[in-house]
Design a protein around this motif. Structure first.
Motif, PDB file in Angstrom:
ATOM      1  N   PRO A 183       0.811 -16.550  12.659  1.00  0.00           N
ATOM      2  CA  PRO A 183      -0.040 -16.207  13.789  1.00  0.00           C
ATOM      3  C   PRO A 183      -1.163 -15.266  13.370  1.00  0.00           C
ATOM      4  O   PRO A 183      -0.960 -14.354  12.554  1.00  0.00           O
ATOM      5  N   ALA A 184      -2.361 -15.492  13.925  1.00  0.00           N
ATOM      6  CA  ALA A 184      -3.527 -14.729  13.494  1.00  0.00           C
ATOM      7  C   ALA A 184      -3.377 -13.241  13.761  1.00  0.00           C
ATOM      8  O   ALA A 184      -3.729 -12.405  12.922  1.00  0.00           O
ATOM      9  N   ASP A 185      -2.838 -12.887  14.945  1.00  0.00           N
ATOM     10  CA  ASP A 185      -2.695 -11.461  15.234  1.00  0.00           C
ATOM     11  C   ASP A 185      -1.689 -10.804  14.300  1.00  0.00           C
ATOM     12  O   ASP A 185      -1.839  -9.639  13.915  1.00  0.00           O
ATOM     13  N   GLY A 186      -0.672 -11.564  13.901  1.00  0.00           N
ATOM     14  CA  GLY A 186       0.288 -11.042  12.930  1.00  0.00           C
ATOM     15  C   GLY A 186      -0.339 -10.821  11.567  1.00  0.00           C
ATOM     16  O   GLY A 186      -0.027  -9.848  10.872  1.00  0.00           O
ATOM     17  N   LEU A 187      -1.255 -11.708  11.178  1.00  0.00           N
ATOM     18  CA  LEU A 187      -1.917 -11.581   9.885  1.00  0.00           C
ATOM     19  C   LEU A 187      -2.888 -10.404   9.898  1.00  0.00           C
ATOM     20  O   LEU A 187      -3.006  -9.681   8.899  1.00  0.00           O
ATOM     21  N   VAL A 188      -3.575 -10.183  11.019  1.00  0.00           N
ATOM     22  CA  VAL A 188      -4.444  -9.011  11.134  1.00  0.00           C
ATOM     23  C   VAL A 188      -3.611  -7.732  11.102  1.00  0.00           C
ATOM     24  O   VAL A 188      -4.005  -6.734  10.481  1.00  0.00           O
ATOM     25  N   GLY A 189      -2.449  -7.760  11.743  1.00  0.00           N
ATOM     26  CA  GLY A 189      -1.551  -6.613  11.675  1.00  0.00           C
ATOM     27  C   GLY A 189      -1.071  -6.351  10.259  1.00  0.00           C
ATOM     28  O   GLY A 189      -0.940  -5.193   9.831  1.00  0.00           O
ATOM     29  N   PHE A 190      -0.830  -7.414   9.512  1.00  0.00           N
ATOM     30  CA  PHE A 190      -0.439  -7.303   8.111  1.00  0.00           C
ATOM     31  C   PHE A 190      -1.539  -6.612   7.312  1.00  0.00           C
ATOM     32  O   PHE A 190      -1.271  -5.743   6.474  1.00  0.00           O
ATOM     33  N   VAL A 191      -2.789  -6.983   7.573  1.00  0.00           N
ATOM     34  CA  VAL A 191      -3.934  -6.352   6.904  1.00  0.00           C
ATOM     35  C   VAL A 191      -4.002  -4.866   7.232  1.00  0.00           C
ATOM     36  O   VAL A 191      -4.188  -4.020   6.351  1.00  0.00           O
ATOM     37  N   ARG A 192      -3.829  -4.549   8.505  1.00  0.00           N
ATOM     38  CA  ARG A 192      -3.858  -3.134   8.905  1.00  0.00           C
ATOM     39  C   ARG A 192      -2.740  -2.356   8.228  1.00  0.00           C
ATOM     40  O   ARG A 192      -2.941  -1.227   7.749  1.00  0.00           O
ATOM     41  N   ASP A 193      -1.547  -2.945   8.158  1.00  0.00           N
ATOM     42  CA  ASP A 193      -0.425  -2.268   7.528  1.00  0.00           C
ATOM     43  C   ASP A 193      -0.689  -2.021   6.042  1.00  0.00           C
ATOM     44  O   ASP A 193      -0.357  -0.948   5.508  1.00  0.00           O
ATOM     45  N   LEU A 194      -1.272  -3.005   5.372  1.00  0.00           N
ATOM     46  CA  LEU A 194      -1.570  -2.827   3.947  1.00  0.00           C
ATOM     47  C   LEU A 194      -2.629  -1.753   3.738  1.00  0.00           C
ATOM     48  O   LEU A 194      -2.559  -0.975   2.778  1.00  0.00           O
ATOM     49  N   GLY A 195      -3.622  -1.706   4.634  1.00  0.00           N
ATOM     50  CA  GLY A 195      -4.620  -0.654   4.544  1.00  0.00           C
ATOM     51  C   GLY A 195      -4.008   0.718   4.759  1.00  0.00           C
ATOM     52  O   GLY A 195      -4.346   1.689   4.074  1.00  0.00           O
ATOM     53  N   ALA A 196      -3.078   0.801   5.715  1.00  0.00           N
ATOM     54  CA  ALA A 196      -2.393   2.065   5.966  1.00  0.00           C
ATOM     55  C   ALA A 196      -1.534   2.463   4.769  1.00  0.00           C
ATOM     56  O   ALA A 196      -1.458   3.648   4.408  1.00  0.00           O
ATOM     57  N   LEU A 197      -0.884   1.491   4.142  1.00  0.00           N
ATOM     58  CA  LEU A 197      -0.104   1.780   2.938  1.00  0.00           C
ATOM     59  C   LEU A 197      -1.009   2.294   1.826  1.00  0.00           C
ATOM     60  O   LEU A 197      -0.658   3.244   1.110  1.00  0.00           O
ATOM     61  N   SER A 198      -2.179   1.674   1.684  1.00  0.00           N
ATOM     62  CA  SER A 198      -3.139   2.134   0.684  1.00  0.00           C
ATOM     63  C   SER A 198      -3.479   3.601   0.885  1.00  0.00           C
ATOM     64  O   SER A 198      -3.461   4.403  -0.061  1.00  0.00           O
ATOM     65  N   LEU A 271       6.599   2.622   7.803  1.00  0.00           N
ATOM     66  CA  LEU A 271       5.187   2.820   7.483  1.00  0.00           C
ATOM     67  C   LEU A 271       4.558   3.810   8.458  1.00  0.00           C
ATOM     68  O   LEU A 271       3.794   4.696   8.045  1.00  0.00           O
ATOM     69  N   ALA A 272       4.862   3.668   9.738  1.00  0.00           N
ATOM     70  CA  ALA A 272       4.309   4.587  10.731  1.00  0.00           C
ATOM     71  C   ALA A 272       4.734   6.025  10.435  1.00  0.00           C
ATOM     72  O   ALA A 272       3.933   6.962  10.540  1.00  0.00           O
ATOM     73  N   THR A 273       6.001   6.192  10.057  1.00  0.00           N
ATOM     74  CA  THR A 273       6.489   7.522   9.706  1.00  0.00           C
ATOM     75  C   THR A 273       5.720   8.085   8.517  1.00  0.00           C
ATOM     76  O   THR A 273       5.333   9.264   8.498  1.00  0.00           O
ATOM     77  N   ALA A 274       5.504   7.238   7.513  1.00  0.00           N
ATOM     78  CA  ALA A 274       4.759   7.687   6.331  1.00  0.00           C
ATOM     79  C   ALA A 274       3.339   8.096   6.695  1.00  0.00           C
ATOM     80  O   ALA A 274       2.837   9.131   6.236  1.00  0.00           O
ATOM     81  N   ARG A 275       2.685   7.288   7.512  1.00  0.00           N
ATOM     82  CA  ARG A 275       1.304   7.603   7.886  1.00  0.00           C
ATOM     83  C   ARG A 275       1.215   8.909   8.672  1.00  0.00           C
ATOM     84  O   ARG A 275       0.339   9.739   8.429  1.00  0.00           O
ATOM     85  N   VAL A 276       2.127   9.101   9.608  1.00  0.00           N
ATOM     86  CA  VAL A 276       2.110  10.327  10.408  1.00  0.00           C
ATOM     87  C   VAL A 276       2.447  11.533   9.543  1.00  0.00           C
ATOM     88  O   VAL A 276       1.785  12.583   9.608  1.00  0.00           O
ATOM     89  N   ARG A 322      -2.838   9.848  15.439  1.00  0.00           N
ATOM     90  CA  ARG A 322      -2.410   9.712  16.828  1.00  0.00           C
ATOM     91  C   ARG A 322      -1.960   8.275  17.127  1.00  0.00           C
ATOM     92  O   ARG A 322      -0.945   8.064  17.809  1.00  0.00           O
ATOM     93  N   GLU A 323      -2.690   7.292  16.632  1.00  0.00           N
ATOM     94  CA  GLU A 323      -2.328   5.893  16.887  1.00  0.00           C
ATOM     95  C   GLU A 323      -0.984   5.538  16.250  1.00  0.00           C
ATOM     96  O   GLU A 323      -0.147   4.859  16.872  1.00  0.00           O
ATOM     97  N   TRP A 324      -0.767   5.988  15.015  1.00  0.00           N
ATOM     98  CA  TRP A 324       0.499   5.685  14.355  1.00  0.00           C
ATOM     99  C   TRP A 324       1.655   6.445  15.006  1.00  0.00           C
ATOM    100  O   TRP A 324       2.773   5.929  15.091  1.00  0.00           O
ATOM    101  N   ALA A 325       1.383   7.661  15.483  1.00  0.00           N
ATOM    102  CA  ALA A 325       2.421   8.418  16.184  1.00  0.00           C
ATOM    103  C   ALA A 325       2.797   7.735  17.493  1.00  0.00           C
ATOM    104  O   ALA A 325       3.985   7.692  17.866  1.00  0.00           O
ATOM    105  N   ALA A 326       1.807   7.196  18.189  1.00  0.00           N
ATOM    106  CA  ALA A 326       2.085   6.478  19.438  1.00  0.00           C
ATOM    107  C   ALA A 326       2.921   5.231  19.168  1.00  0.00           C
ATOM    108  O   ALA A 326       3.864   4.922  19.919  1.00  0.00           O
ATOM    109  N   TYR A 327       2.586   4.495  18.095  1.00  0.00           N
ATOM    110  CA  TYR A 327       3.371   3.319  17.720  1.00  0.00           C
ATOM    111  C   TYR A 327       4.822   3.711  17.434  1.00  0.00           C
ATOM    112  O   TYR A 327       5.775   3.040  17.866  1.00  0.00           O
ATOM    113  N   LEU A 328       4.997   4.808  16.702  1.00  0.00           N
ATOM    114  CA  LEU A 328       6.342   5.261  16.351  1.00  0.00           C
ATOM    115  C   LEU A 328       7.122   5.670  17.588  1.00  0.00           C
ATOM    116  O   LEU A 328       8.313   5.348  17.733  1.00  0.00           O
ATOM    117  N   ALA A 329       6.462   6.352  18.508  1.00  0.00           N
ATOM    118  CA  ALA A 329       7.129   6.771  19.748  1.00  0.00           C
ATOM    119  C   ALA A 329       7.543   5.566  20.585  1.00  0.00           C
ATOM    120  O   ALA A 329       8.645   5.535  21.160  1.00  0.00           O
TER     121      ALA A 329
END
Length: 346
Positions: A183-198, A271-276, A322-329
């Protein structure tokens, strides 16, 4: 992090000049550094040979990123390795060039061309091609490669001087198009996650270097006939700094634990925990390090500011703290058993 890959990349980077006099990072020298890494084959790490890469697993990729992050100089290579190579490996698509930048937004390829809009895309001004993910129907995604000459860019720089741009494509012709069974939205989410990991891995490297510089400084600098490190208040600051760095390292390590390749990486709560946690550590470590260094920490001749400015800039790229903290919450609130969720996920 040390290893054969880290030592090889670190040695190459150490031999390359990236600044003119004391004026800071020079963009042309930065381009030369990227070309040197490409010539040595390091831009293909993490991507299968059949797709234009050099092979290697996630651990190899992270060693390269870690070595680059430790220099304090801006570089697009971490994004090319994690975001670019990760997307192409996941989709099974051959990489069109070593300078392809993935647009981290959902596009539209249904009207005779590729349309997308994204703000603040890191390293977009250096791209030869843009990769855009669009819906393809039936739960699939369309991955389009567009030459950068078709894009309208509004360029800027982050705090560390690294280039970024608002990217606009309006029915641009695709250089190539591939349909991926994701799914396209899943692939865009994958890109965002990889950028956050970077950003998390780069920050981990910078935090380590800031700690090292700070310890060296307080041991060498004397006040009232004693090294700064002998004062109790300084020792307390060093202990607090070390705790922040250790917590950030642990969070990043947990985010990649058990993942063999970039293509297999899944974000989620770890990943969200790491980013926060990394963003929080960055704010505190920057404050403590500059307080202990005093005025020398902001001079061009001294290394510290290169790392601290990057740390502050990376907090807001590929999702803010803030965005990653909201996702984690939200993930925690959705769990029927919070304690089990904490043990299993975080």
């Amino acid at each position: 992090m040390t290893g054969a890959v880290w030592e090889a990349v670190g040695g190459l980077l150490g031999s390359l000049k990236q600044e003119i006099s004391a004026q800071g990072w020079d963009e042309e020298l930065g381009r030369q550094t990227m070309r040197a890494l490409a010539d040595a084959g390091w831009l293909g790490v993490g991507l299968q040979e059949g797709l234009g890469g050099e092979g290697g697993d996630l651990a190899d990729v992270l060693e390269v990123v870690d070595a680059i992050g430790g220099t304090g100089w801006p570089s697009p290579v971490p994004d090319l390795l994690l975001v670019g190579n990760g997307l192409f490996a996941h989709a099974g698509v051959a990489r069109p060039s070593t300078s392809v930048v993935v647009v981290p937004a959902l596009g539209d390829a249904s009207a005779g061309g590729v349309t997308v809009a994204a703000d603040g895309v890191p390293w977009a001004p250096w791209a030869t091609h843009f990769a855009v993910v669009s819906p393809a129907g039936d739960g699939a995604a369309c991955l389009s490669i567009v030459e950068s000459g078709h894009a309208r860019l509004r360029t800027a720089r982050n705090l560390a001087g690294a280039p970024l741009a608002d990217v606009r494509l309006d029915r641009a012709p695709a250089h190539s198009t591939t349909v991926a069974a994701t799914p396209a939205d899943g692939l865009v989410g994958f890109v965002r996650d990889l950028g956050a990991l970077s950003r998390a891995v780069l920050s981990r490297s910078a935090l380590r270097r800031v700690q090292q510089l700070t310890v060296e400084h307080v041991r060498a600098r004397e006040q009232f006939g004693r090294p700064l490190s002998a004062f109790q208040a300084v020792q307390q600051h060093l202990a607090a700094l070390a705790c922040e760095v250790a917590a950030a390292e642990a969070a990043v390590d947990a985010a990649v634990r058990g993942v063999a390749t970039v293509a297999e990486f899944a974000g989620g709560p770890r990943l969200a925990t790491a980013r926060v946690r990394v963003a929080s550590a960055a704010s505190e470590v920057v404050r403590l390090a500059h307080q202990l260094h005093g005025a020398i920490g902001v001079t061009r001749e001294y290394e510290l500011h290169r790392h601290t400015l990057s740390l502050l800039a990376w907090r807001d790229e590929f999702g803010t703290q803030r965005e990653w903290a909201a996702y984690l919450a939200e993930a925690a609130a959705a769990s029927p058993d919070l304690w089990s969720w904490l043990l299993d996920e975080v």
